[in-house]
Every structure is written in C-alpha cells, then in structure tokens.
Motif scaffolding. Structure first.
Motif, short mmCIF file in Angstrom:
data_model
loop_
_atom_site.label_atom_id
_atom_site.label_comp_id
_atom_site.label_asym_id
_atom_site.label_seq_id
_atom_site.Cartn_x
_atom_site.Cartn_y
_atom_site.Cartn_z
N LEU A 189 -24.47 -21.71 -30.80
CA LEU A 189 -25.58 -22.42 -31.43
C LEU A 189 -26.40 -21.54 -32.38
O LEU A 189 -27.44 -21.97 -32.88
CB LEU A 189 -26.50 -23.02 -30.36
CG LEU A 189 -25.83 -24.05 -29.44
CD1 LEU A 189 -26.79 -24.48 -28.33
CD2 LEU A 189 -25.36 -25.25 -30.25
N ASN A 190 -25.93 -20.30 -32.58
CA ASN A 190 -26.61 -19.34 -33.45
C ASN A 190 -28.03 -19.05 -32.98
O ASN A 190 -28.97 -18.95 -33.76
CB ASN A 190 -26.61 -19.83 -34.90
CG ASN A 190 -26.93 -18.70 -35.88
OD1 ASN A 190 -26.70 -17.53 -35.59
ND2 ASN A 190 -27.46 -19.05 -37.03
N GLY A 191 -28.19 -18.95 -31.66
CA GLY A 191 -29.50 -18.66 -31.08
C GLY A 191 -29.60 -17.22 -30.63
O GLY A 191 -28.80 -16.37 -31.02
N CYS A 192 -30.57 -16.95 -29.81
CA CYS A 192 -30.77 -15.62 -29.25
C CYS A 192 -31.07 -15.76 -27.77
O CYS A 192 -31.58 -16.77 -27.31
CB CYS A 192 -31.88 -14.88 -29.98
SG CYS A 192 -33.46 -15.74 -30.01
N SER A 193 -30.73 -14.73 -27.01
CA SER A 193 -30.95 -14.74 -25.56
C SER A 193 -31.36 -13.37 -25.08
O SER A 193 -31.11 -12.36 -25.74
CB SER A 193 -29.67 -15.15 -24.82
OG SER A 193 -29.28 -16.45 -25.12
N ILE A 194 -31.96 -13.37 -23.90
CA ILE A 194 -32.28 -12.12 -23.21
C ILE A 194 -32.03 -12.37 -21.73
O ILE A 194 -32.24 -13.47 -21.23
CB ILE A 194 -33.73 -11.66 -23.47
CG1 ILE A 194 -33.96 -10.27 -22.89
CG2 ILE A 194 -34.74 -12.68 -22.96
CD1 ILE A 194 -35.27 -9.63 -23.36
N ASP B 103 -36.72 -14.76 -32.05
CA ASP B 103 -36.59 -13.52 -31.28
C ASP B 103 -37.92 -13.01 -30.74
O ASP B 103 -38.04 -12.68 -29.56
CB ASP B 103 -35.92 -12.43 -32.12
CG ASP B 103 -34.56 -12.83 -32.65
OD1 ASP B 103 -34.49 -13.87 -33.34
OD2 ASP B 103 -33.59 -12.12 -32.38
N LYS B 104 -38.92 -12.94 -31.60
CA LYS B 104 -40.23 -12.41 -31.17
C LYS B 104 -40.84 -13.28 -30.08
O LYS B 104 -41.39 -12.76 -29.10
CB LYS B 104 -41.18 -12.28 -32.35
CG LYS B 104 -40.87 -11.12 -33.26
CD LYS B 104 -41.91 -11.00 -34.35
CE LYS B 104 -41.59 -9.83 -35.25
NZ LYS B 104 -42.61 -9.63 -36.29
N ALA B 105 -40.76 -14.59 -30.23
CA ALA B 105 -41.30 -15.50 -29.22
C ALA B 105 -40.53 -15.37 -27.91
O ALA B 105 -41.13 -15.38 -26.83
CB ALA B 105 -41.24 -16.95 -29.72
N LEU C 55 -42.03 -14.17 -24.32
CA LEU C 55 -41.84 -14.96 -23.10
C LEU C 55 -41.21 -14.09 -22.01
O LEU C 55 -41.65 -14.11 -20.86
CB LEU C 55 -40.97 -16.18 -23.38
CG LEU C 55 -40.59 -17.01 -22.16
CD1 LEU C 55 -41.84 -17.60 -21.51
CD2 LEU C 55 -39.61 -18.10 -22.55
N ALA C 56 -40.19 -13.33 -22.36
CA ALA C 56 -39.53 -12.45 -21.38
C ALA C 56 -40.51 -11.45 -20.79
O ALA C 56 -40.47 -11.17 -19.59
CB ALA C 56 -38.36 -11.72 -22.04
N LYS C 57 -41.40 -10.95 -21.61
CA LYS C 57 -42.41 -10.00 -21.13
C LYS C 57 -43.33 -10.65 -20.09
O LYS C 57 -43.75 -10.00 -19.13
CB LYS C 57 -43.22 -9.46 -22.31
CG LYS C 57 -44.14 -8.33 -21.96
CD LYS C 57 -44.81 -7.78 -23.21
CE LYS C 57 -45.68 -6.60 -22.88
NZ LYS C 57 -46.28 -6.02 -24.09
N ARG C 58 -43.62 -11.94 -20.26
CA ARG C 58 -44.48 -12.65 -19.30
C ARG C 58 -43.71 -13.03 -18.03
O ARG C 58 -44.28 -13.05 -16.94
CB ARG C 58 -45.07 -13.90 -19.95
CG ARG C 58 -46.09 -13.59 -21.01
CD ARG C 58 -46.96 -14.76 -21.44
NE ARG C 58 -46.38 -16.07 -21.35
CZ ARG C 58 -45.95 -16.81 -22.37
NH1 ARG C 58 -46.04 -16.34 -23.60
NH2 ARG C 58 -45.46 -18.01 -22.18
N VAL C 59 -42.43 -13.36 -18.17
CA VAL C 59 -41.63 -13.81 -17.04
C VAL C 59 -41.13 -12.62 -16.20
O VAL C 59 -41.01 -12.74 -14.97
CB VAL C 59 -40.43 -14.66 -17.52
CG1 VAL C 59 -39.46 -14.97 -16.39
CG2 VAL C 59 -40.92 -15.94 -18.16
N GLU C 60 -40.86 -11.50 -16.82
CA GLU C 60 -40.26 -10.36 -16.11
C GLU C 60 -41.02 -9.95 -14.85
O GLU C 60 -40.39 -9.78 -13.79
CB GLU C 60 -40.13 -9.16 -17.05
CG GLU C 60 -39.42 -7.99 -16.39
CD GLU C 60 -39.28 -6.81 -17.35
OE1 GLU C 60 -38.36 -6.02 -17.11
OE2 GLU C 60 -40.09 -6.68 -18.29
#
Length: 80
Positions: free
Chosen positions: A37-42, A64-66, A70-75
């Motif tokens: 889907l030409n997206g991004c993941s972490i 990517d920045k968003a 989000l990953a920083k808040r969920v981690e």
C-alpha cells in the motif's frame, strides 16, 4: 497488528523446505501490507504470555513523523 503472524520458529522447524516456505510467508504477511500500500510501519517489542512479540503500527505514505510520534507515546505502554 502483530508484526508477524507466528511466534519465532525454532531452527529445527526450518529444516524442511516446504515448512521453511510456509513459515517465511507467515512472517512476511503482515509486514508486506504497508509495502504493497506504499505506507510506513514501525514495530514495537512487547511480551504476551511471556512470549516476545512485536506490535506493528502502520500509517499512510508520508505519515512517518506522525507514526513515530504515535510510537513514542505507545512504547511505554507496551514496553517490557
């Protein structure tokens, strides 16, 4: 979603070519979604029932920045 669809296999599980191919496809199934889907993941590491796993967060192309924010808040919530 989970980063991979299975718990990490043992090396002995990969001796047969057919089983290797089956497990390889399972391991790539979820991560391929964002690529197609030409997206991004972490992927964020966590444990469930004492098994190490990865929680994959995915976003649209250019987000990517968003996604990293989000990953920083969920981690801290899922960290083990």
């Amino acid at each position: 979603m989970p980063t991979v669809a299975v718990v990490a296999p043992k090396l002995s599980d990969l001796e047969e070519d057919a089983e290797y191919d089956r497990l390889n496809l399972l391991c790539l199934r979820n991560t391929s979604l964002a690529n197609v889907l030409n997206g991004c993941s972490i992927s964020l590491p966590f444990r469930f029932k004492n098994e190490p796993m990865g929680l994959m967060l995915t976003a649209a192309n250019g987000m990517d920045k968003a996604l990293l924010a989000l990953a920083k808040r969920v981690e801290p919530i899922v960290a083990y």
